[in-house]
Design a protein around this motif. Structure first.
Motif, PDB file in Angstrom:
ATOM      1  N   VAL A 105       1.015  -1.143  -0.003  1.00 48.29           N
ATOM      2  CA  VAL A 105       0.050   0.003  -0.079  1.00 48.29           C
ATOM      3  C   VAL A 105       0.963   1.396  -0.146  1.00 48.29           C
ATOM      4  N   GLY A 106       1.749   1.359   1.015  1.00 48.27           N
ATOM      5  CA  GLY A 106       2.668   2.540   0.879  1.00 48.27           C
ATOM      6  C   GLY A 106       1.766   3.788   1.317  1.00 48.27           C
ATOM      7  N   LEU A 107       1.198   3.600   2.225  1.00 50.86           N
ATOM      8  CA  LEU A 107       0.367   4.801   2.949  1.00 50.86           C
ATOM      9  C   LEU A 107       1.331   5.528   3.576  1.00 50.86           C
ATOM     10  N   PHE A 108       1.384   6.985   3.617  1.00 49.81           N
ATOM     11  CA  PHE A 108       2.466   7.615   4.467  1.00 49.81           C
ATOM     12  C   PHE A 108       1.958   7.523   5.722  1.00 49.81           C
ATOM     13  N   PRO A 109       2.727   7.032   6.638  1.00 50.21           N
ATOM     14  CA  PRO A 109       2.311   6.698   8.228  1.00 50.21           C
ATOM     15  C   PRO A 109       2.376   8.305   8.704  1.00 50.21           C
ATOM     16  N   ARG A 111       1.064  11.002   7.558  1.00 49.84           N
ATOM     17  CA  ARG A 111      -0.097  11.713   7.175  1.00 49.84           C
ATOM     18  C   ARG A 111      -1.308  11.164   7.625  1.00 49.84           C
ATOM     19  N   ASN A 116      -3.217  11.547   3.170  1.00 51.28           N
ATOM     20  CA  ASN A 116      -2.654  10.747   2.081  1.00 51.28           C
ATOM     21  C   ASN A 116      -3.429  10.649   0.904  1.00 51.28           C
TER      22      ASN A 116
ATOM     23  N   ASP B 121      10.959   3.049   4.814  1.00 51.40           N
ATOM     24  CA  ASP B 121      10.530   2.067   4.182  1.00 51.40           C
ATOM     25  C   ASP B 121      10.585   2.156   2.644  1.00 51.40           C
ATOM     26  N   ASP B 123       9.073   0.811   0.376  1.00 46.56           N
ATOM     27  CA  ASP B 123       7.596   0.937  -0.426  1.00 46.56           C
ATOM     28  C   ASP B 123       6.986   2.358  -0.311  1.00 46.56           C
ATOM     29  N   LEU B 124       7.364   2.925   0.808  1.00 44.06           N
ATOM     30  CA  LEU B 124       6.870   4.504   0.622  1.00 44.06           C
ATOM     31  C   LEU B 124       7.638   5.094  -0.511  1.00 44.06           C
ATOM     32  N   ALA B 127       5.993   4.252  -3.634  1.00 44.29           N
ATOM     33  CA  ALA B 127       4.592   5.002  -3.788  1.00 44.29           C
ATOM     34  C   ALA B 127       4.776   6.428  -4.101  1.00 44.29           C
ATOM     35  N   VAL B 142       8.065  12.862   2.200  1.00 44.90           N
ATOM     36  CA  VAL B 142       8.207  11.753   2.701  1.00 44.90           C
ATOM     37  C   VAL B 142       9.129  11.184   3.618  1.00 44.90           C
ATOM     38  N   VAL B 146       9.033  11.079   7.526  1.00 42.64           N
ATOM     39  CA  VAL B 146       9.027   9.796   8.400  1.00 42.64           C
ATOM     40  C   VAL B 146      10.303   9.391   9.276  1.00 42.64           C
ATOM     41  N   SER B 220       4.976  13.757  13.351  1.00 43.30           N
ATOM     42  CA  SER B 220       3.462  13.440  13.314  1.00 43.30           C
ATOM     43  C   SER B 220       3.116  12.457  14.301  1.00 43.30           C
ATOM     44  N   GLY B 222       0.948  10.230  13.952  1.00 41.62           N
ATOM     45  CA  GLY B 222       1.090   8.951  12.941  1.00 41.62           C
ATOM     46  C   GLY B 222       2.197   8.021  13.148  1.00 41.62           C
ATOM     47  N   LEU B 223       3.350   8.563  13.684  1.00 39.95           N
ATOM     48  CA  LEU B 223       4.459   7.888  13.833  1.00 39.95           C
ATOM     49  C   LEU B 223       4.925   7.378  15.416  1.00 39.95           C
TER      50      LEU B 223
END
Lengths: 340, 239, 219
Positions: A105-109, A111, A116, B121, B123-124, B127, B142, B146, B220, B222-223
């Motif tokens: 998926v590669g969702l940005f963690p 955001r 996203n 990562d 993958d990020l 993406a 990104v 991160v 963030s 989110g991290l």
């Protein structure tokens, strides 16, 4: 920029994708010999089709996909989107117009879900209000509640929810073409089934063109309008609609790859309406099926029915014929014969 | 009078809170030397770390050199900074200390920044590229956000090390809180010595805490799940 | 090369002081080995305590972490009024700095032992003691030695600082050089302490390979 505006410039409907004798070689320093990841690939994907690239790992299917948005550049040959060679377009502009979903998926963690999904709209400079409206629309489109998901972070979602958001993010600016690399590979089978169904429904409604990579032949058969079976060395063994792939595998390799249960798989891609049904008798026969039921499910029901026969009705409930074991068997005979 | 009482008396004596040898002046000097050194190191290490982290070019050489730098004794940095400062006619005090602290801080920041960016990562990154980000956008939108917790951990580690080592600047006639320790040792004035030690320790811990707060503000939410792993101070770097 | 009339290195000074240089080098090694040895013993005890009760991990590493954050000169200075300008003061400080690194690596190394290896050993009838000595410790050794490497290199650097409290090995040359603007001992002290750190690190890498040959491929 003008070139890319013209390319994929339409708002709705799918793009045409054409591979013309595309090859990709990697020079290996070990012996200096170039190794082909993809060899002489030619295929056409029509607007609104799902073209599934399927094969064992290392067969070049992902390489082929990544050449479309130039994450990998071909050694020779051309890839045309709506007739325009991708190599003539600025790769950044090209990628912004093509949806891209990968397995992880590669969702940005860092955001939120909304941020996203807004990634590409922000990159191309949409006004804030338009982005906000589009984000909510997309979250709803993939079957989630915008109010409760908008401000969450990826780490707060389940695997299935992340996949949905990944698809929503890729569709943010209504790309006419989506590239999907095993997008449902990392979720459990039940969730995968549901995601596949929802995705098919969405794709049909929007008329997107999709290039879809998987190693799972069942997924390929279920989703593909056409399926390209890759073999080791980066060549295509067969490129045809799933039904044909199952009925007439072009080579032993394809036959083995689709599996010895391909007769059953074939039933799953046929609808009762496709069969030559027996005439309706006066007395109602056994269970009643919609003409849209897939033959495999009908067979499963018939095996449990007392007289091994059922009535098929059209969408308004009017009987249009009777299905029996014989009807089904005759539909798959060519496959059975080729299994010998 | 007990020693602790003497320290307390020293710390609360209003004479020690004014003038050029007063506590506020010494703290200000200490922070100024540390701040200038961290800033110079940051200007050098951060862009370089981001560059080699993003491109992975020259990484092996740079990181190897930096790892040697990380192993050097802090007093050795000061030892070489003194003749260097004289050779450049920068004299005693402020500059030899800064010349010692900057190369001390750079490896700590650079190696962490590099490792933080490499650790994102892949993958990020894929993406991000696949969605049509330019290289600078991939880095800025990104990779850096991160990697931010680890990058800040590196800066924090460097800053705490710099604040700690700036104490040694007193040996080359620099100001700062190290003055009290060096003078306290020389005069066998244990109240001064202990007060200085306590103030330096408090300043180090405050620096550590300040960076933890900064990290919380800029990273963030989110991290945050990764926080536990990142909260551990980086091993290495003698202070 | 000279700086304001004073050469960076006066070789005659080195020639005349070879005996002293050797003495200080030896002292430096002694202070380092003693500190790392004591640190290892204490850390090992702490690690066993943590294994016995996992809830001890946070308090132990927090205290070790605070000790680690206090600047070395400040820590030594804090001790001087109580233990004087003695080797004891130096060692208390030096040992304190090794505890965080060593404890974390010993616990981490033991925890990193694959569960299947542990299970197999228990299944074959190892007692808890045999399990620790014959399976877990050997497997954890690379991580533990990695910790010893960091601790040793750090300690060699910190020993130079103990020159301020009358110990210091090679650090005394550095301090002497700084105080008298006499670069030769300063350079000798700095270069030798760096060389010592590099040599000790190389030695421990060699030890790591020797005791855990299966890790030779990776670094």
């Amino acid at each position: 920029m003008t070139r890319s505006d013209e390319l994929l410039g339409r708002a709705k409907g799918g793009a045409t994708v054409e591979f013309r004798q595309v090859s990709k070689h990697y020079a290996r320093s070990a012996n200096g010999q170039p190794i082909a990841a993809v060899r002489d690939l030619s295929l056409v994907v029509q607007p609104g089709e799902i073209c599934v690239l399927v094969g064992p790992s290392g067969c070049g299917k992902t390489t082929s996909l990544k050449m479309v948005n130039r994450l990998i550049e071909p050694t020779s040959g051309q890839i045309l989107i709506d007739g325009v060679d991708v190599m003539t377009v600025d790769p950044v502009a090209l990628r912004r117009r093509i949806g891209y979903v990968i397995q992880q998926v590669g969702l940005f963690p860092h955001r939120t879900i909304a941020e996203n999904i807004a990634t590409v709209p922000e990159l191309v400079g949409w006004p804030k209000a338009k982005i906000r409206a589009r984000v909510d629309e997309l979250i709803a489109l993939v079957g989630l509640d915008p109010a409760s998901y908008r401000d969450r972070y990826p780490s707060q979602l389940s695997g299935g929810e992340r996949q949905r958001i990944g698809v929503a993010r890729a569709m943010a600016i209504e790309p006419p073409l989506m590239l999907m690399d095993e997008p449902f590979g990392a979720v459990d089978p039940i969730v995968r089934e549901r995601l596949q169904n929802e995705f098919l429904d969405l794709q049909r409604r929007l008329g997107l063109t999709v290039l879809f990579v998987t190693h799972d032949i069942d997924e390929a058969i279920k989703l593909g309008t056409r399926v390209a079976v890759f073999e080791q060395g980066g060549t295509i063994a067969q490129y045809s609609p799933p039904a044909e792939l199952l009925m007439r595998p072009a080579t032993d390799y394809v036959a083995r790859f689709v599996g010895s249960d391909r007769a059953l798989k074939r039933l799953a891609v046929m609808r009762l309406a496709d069969l030559r049904l027996s005439p309706v008798s006066s007395a109602g026969e056994g269970p009643v099926f919609s003409a849209e039921t897939n033959v495999r499910d009908a067979l499963a029901a018939l095996l449990l029915a007392p007289r091994a026969a059922g009535t098929v009705v059209d969408s308004s409930g009017v009987p249009i014929g009777v299905v029996t074991m014989e009807t089904i068997a005759s539909a798959v005979q060519p496959v059975a014969a080729s299994l010998e | 009078m007990t020693l602790l009482g003497a320290v307390w008396a020293w710390l609360t004596n209003s004479v020690h809170w004014q003038g050029s040898d007063g506590i506020p002046t010494r703290i200000a000097e200490h922070l100024w030397i540390s701040g200038v050194s961290v800033f110079i190191a940051l200007v050098v290490a951060l862009p370089l770390g981001l560059l080699i982290g993003h491109t992975n070019r020259g990484a092996l050489v740079t990181v190897s050199i930096m790892n040697v730098g990380r192993a050097l004794p802090s007093l050795a940095f000061l030892a070489f900074a003194l003749p260097a400062s004289f050779a450049l006619n920068l004299g005693l005090g402020f500059w030899p200390t800064v010349i010692a602290l900057v190369p001390l801080a750079i490896p700590l920041m650079l190696v962490n920044t590099y490792a933080a960016i490499r650790g994102v990562d892949p993958d990020l990154v894929e993406a991000a590229r696949g969605m049509g980000m330019r290289e600078l956008e991939v880095l800025g939108k990104v990779e850096v956000p991160v990697a931010l917790p680890l990058i800040i951990a590196g800066i924090r580690n460097a800053a705490v090390t710099v604040v700690a080592t700036a104490t040694l600047g007193a040996l080359v006639a620099g100001g700062g809180l190290g003055r009290y320790i060096v003078d306290g040792l020389a005069r066998q004035d244990y109240a001064r010595l202990l007060a200085g030690a306590i103030l330096v320790a408090l300043l180090s811990i405050t620096t550590e805490v300040a960076f933890a707060v900064i990290e919380r503000l800029v990273v963030s939410p989110g991290l945050r799940l990764d926080r536990e792993r990142l909260a551990l101070p980086d091993a290495g770097g003698a202070r | 090369m000279t700086i304001q009339g004073e050469p960076l290195v006066r070789f005659d000074w080195i020639g005349n002081n070879l005996g002293l240089i050797g003495e200080r080098l030896w002292e430096h090694i002694f202070l380092t080995v003693l500190a790392v040895g004591l640190g290892l013993a204490i850390s090992f005890g702490l690690s066993l305590a943590i294994r016995w009760n996992g809830r001890l991990y946070l308090p132990i590493t927090s205290i070790a972490g605070v000790l680690y954050t206090i600047p070395s000169l400040a820590l030594f200075a804090l001790l001087v009024p109580f233990t004087g300008l003695s080797i004891l003061t130096a060692e208390i400080g030096l040992v304190s700095y090794t505890l965080l690194i060593l404890t974390r690596n010993i616990v981490g190394g033991l925890e990193g032992v694959p569960a299947d290896a542990r299970e197999a050993a228990i299944g074959m009838g190892y007692t808890a003691r045999q399990l620790l000595l014959r399976v877990e410790l050997p497997l954890a050794l690379p991580v533990i030695i990695a910790g010893v490497r960091v601790a040793t290199v750090t300690t060699i650097g910190l020993v130079t600082v103990t020159a301020l409290i009358g110990q210091g090995g090679l650090g005394q040359f550095i301090l002497q050089g700084i105080q008298r603007f006499f670069y030769t001992p300063l350079v000798v002290g700095a270069v030798l302490s760096i060389a010592l750190a590099i040599a000790a690190d190389a030695l421990l890498v060699g030890l790591q390979r020797a005791v855990a040959p299966w890790t030779a491929v990776k670094r």
